[in-house]
Write an enzyme that holds these catalytic residues in place. Structure first.
Site, short mmCIF file in Angstrom:
data_model
loop_
_atom_site.label_atom_id
_atom_site.label_comp_id
_atom_site.label_asym_id
_atom_site.label_seq_id
_atom_site.Cartn_x
_atom_site.Cartn_y
_atom_site.Cartn_z
N LEU A 1 32.29 96.03 -20.12
CA LEU A 1 32.18 96.33 -18.70
C LEU A 1 32.43 97.80 -18.39
O LEU A 1 33.22 98.46 -19.06
CB LEU A 1 33.18 95.47 -17.91
CG LEU A 1 33.01 93.95 -18.09
CD1 LEU A 1 34.03 93.21 -17.24
CD2 LEU A 1 31.59 93.49 -17.75
N HIS B 1 29.37 97.41 -13.52
CA HIS B 1 29.72 95.99 -13.35
C HIS B 1 30.77 95.84 -12.25
O HIS B 1 30.71 94.91 -11.45
CB HIS B 1 30.31 95.42 -14.65
CG HIS B 1 29.36 95.40 -15.81
ND1 HIS B 1 29.51 96.22 -16.90
CD2 HIS B 1 28.25 94.66 -16.04
CE1 HIS B 1 28.54 95.99 -17.76
NE2 HIS B 1 27.76 95.04 -17.27
N ASP C 1 18.44 97.08 -14.22
CA ASP C 1 17.52 96.13 -14.87
C ASP C 1 16.58 95.57 -13.80
O ASP C 1 16.62 94.38 -13.47
CB ASP C 1 18.32 95.01 -15.53
CG ASP C 1 19.11 95.52 -16.71
OD1 ASP C 1 18.50 95.81 -17.74
OD2 ASP C 1 20.34 95.66 -16.59
N MET D 1 24.84 104.27 -15.78
CA MET D 1 25.87 103.59 -16.57
C MET D 1 25.25 102.40 -17.30
O MET D 1 24.44 101.67 -16.73
CB MET D 1 27.00 103.12 -15.67
CG MET D 1 27.79 104.30 -15.15
SD MET D 1 29.23 103.75 -14.24
CE MET D 1 29.85 105.33 -13.68
N SER D 2 25.66 102.22 -18.55
CA SER D 2 25.12 101.13 -19.36
C SER D 2 26.12 100.83 -20.47
O SER D 2 26.77 101.75 -20.99
CB SER D 2 23.80 101.57 -20.00
OG SER D 2 23.48 100.73 -21.09
O1 PAF Z 1 22.08 91.95 -17.42
C1 PAF Z 1 22.76 91.35 -18.29
O2 PAF Z 1 23.86 91.75 -18.62
C2 PAF Z 1 22.21 90.11 -18.94
O3 PAF Z 1 20.84 90.20 -19.13
C3 PAF Z 1 22.55 88.81 -18.16
C4 PAF Z 1 21.91 88.81 -16.79
C5 PAF Z 1 24.04 88.68 -18.04
C6 PAF Z 1 22.02 87.60 -18.93
O4 PAF Z 1 22.57 87.52 -20.19
#
Ligand code: PAF
Length: 281
Positions: A33, A37, A150, A184-185
């Site tokens: 995280l 997140h 995403d 961020m990733s």
């Molecule tokens: O974006 C993500 O972290 C993942 O693709 C998810 C949505 C939790 C599904 O595993």
């Protein structure tokens, strides 16, 4: 924060919450995280009474077993961050709690699955839909929060939710960036110091496109953006597209939402990023 690892336990707990009249906000993650997140958790806090986060590194969405193996796993640190962010419930199941032995499941959502990311990661979005369907069926959230980074994943999940008429509202939250612009990733931990500098070409180029955006000049912008990225050392461009935000086909002047999306390998790490250029809503 309550932590559950079995479907039965979390379902029992959330049944009580729902019976007490609480609404449930859900943030599905694969862990490792970061502030991106945590911003989803704080958005959820504004909408819902009880906040559930899941951490599950979903094997079915990795088309490369090496990528699955090296996906960062930082559960202890994640738990601390979730507690600080005010998350109420963590669901952290083992793989066999989510997948049975004979899980062959496919959903046809049309082209969205195969364009852009879909071309480079065959099967990826089937895996995402499988796990999100399962997680939604367990958590039964009122609202679920996903990052704009995403973007295509959000469209894919929206189509799945429409298909099954799942009673959940999906909320797209803005991309969180480092002070220098890098999106961020969880994968950023794999970038070396020099990768980290080269990676900035992605956000720099998206920003340049945003500043110079002109609906009549999209082909030229796309081509110049591609050249900017391809000129950067140690960066291998997978795609740069200025796309219709609903179909992901190249945008036309009539597109309602227009989004520029990019994916590239920086050193050994594949990164994605995007910027919404116009929206008429
Ligand atoms: O974006 C993500 O972290 C993942 O693709 C998810 C949505 C939790 C599904 O595993």
């Amino acid at each position: 924060m309550k932590i559950f690892t079995t479907r039965f336990d979390i379902e029992q707990h959330l049944l009580q919450s729902r019976n007490a009249g609480k609404t449930i906000g859900f943030v599905p993650t694969m862990g490792a995280l970061h502030q991106g997140h945590l911003s989803l958790i704080s958005q959820a806090r504004q909408h819902n009474d009880e906040i559930v986060c899941s951490i599950f590194v979903n094997p079915t969405q990795f088309n490369d077993p090496k990528d699955l193996e090296k996906y960062p796993r930082t559960i202890e640190a994640d738990i601390k961050l979730l507690e600080q962010a005010g998350c109420d419930v963590l669901f952290n199941p083992p793989v066999n709690e989510i997948y049975g032995g004979n899980d062959h499941w496919r959903l046809d959502i049309g082209e969205t699955e195969f364009l852009l990311e879909g071309k480079f990661r065959p099967g990826h979005y089937q895996g995402v839909m499988q796990v999100v369907y399962k997680l939604f069926s367990i958590v039964k959230p009122d609202d679920a929060f996903f990052g704009q980074k995403d973007y295509q994943q959000f469209l894919v999940i929206s189509k799945m939710v429409d298909h099954f008429k799942m009673p959940v509202k999906l909320v797209m939250c803005p991309i969180m960036r480092e002070p220098d612009g890098l999106a961020m990733s969880s994968r950023n931990v794999h970038l070396t110091t020099s990768d980290r500098l080269h990676a900035l070409v992605l956000s720099r180029t998206l920003n340049w496109v945003r500043r110079n955006f002109n609906i009549n000049d999209m082909l030229r912008l796309k081509s110049e953006a591609e050249q900017m990225i391809e000129a950067e050392e140690d960066v291998e461009l997978d795609y740069f597209e200025i796309a219709d935000g609903e179909t992901l086909h190249p945008a036309t002047e009539r597109s309602k939402t227009i989004v520029a999306l990019v994916a590239a390998k920086v050193g050994k790490t594949r990164l994605i990023d995007n910027v919404i250029l116009t929206t008429d809503s």
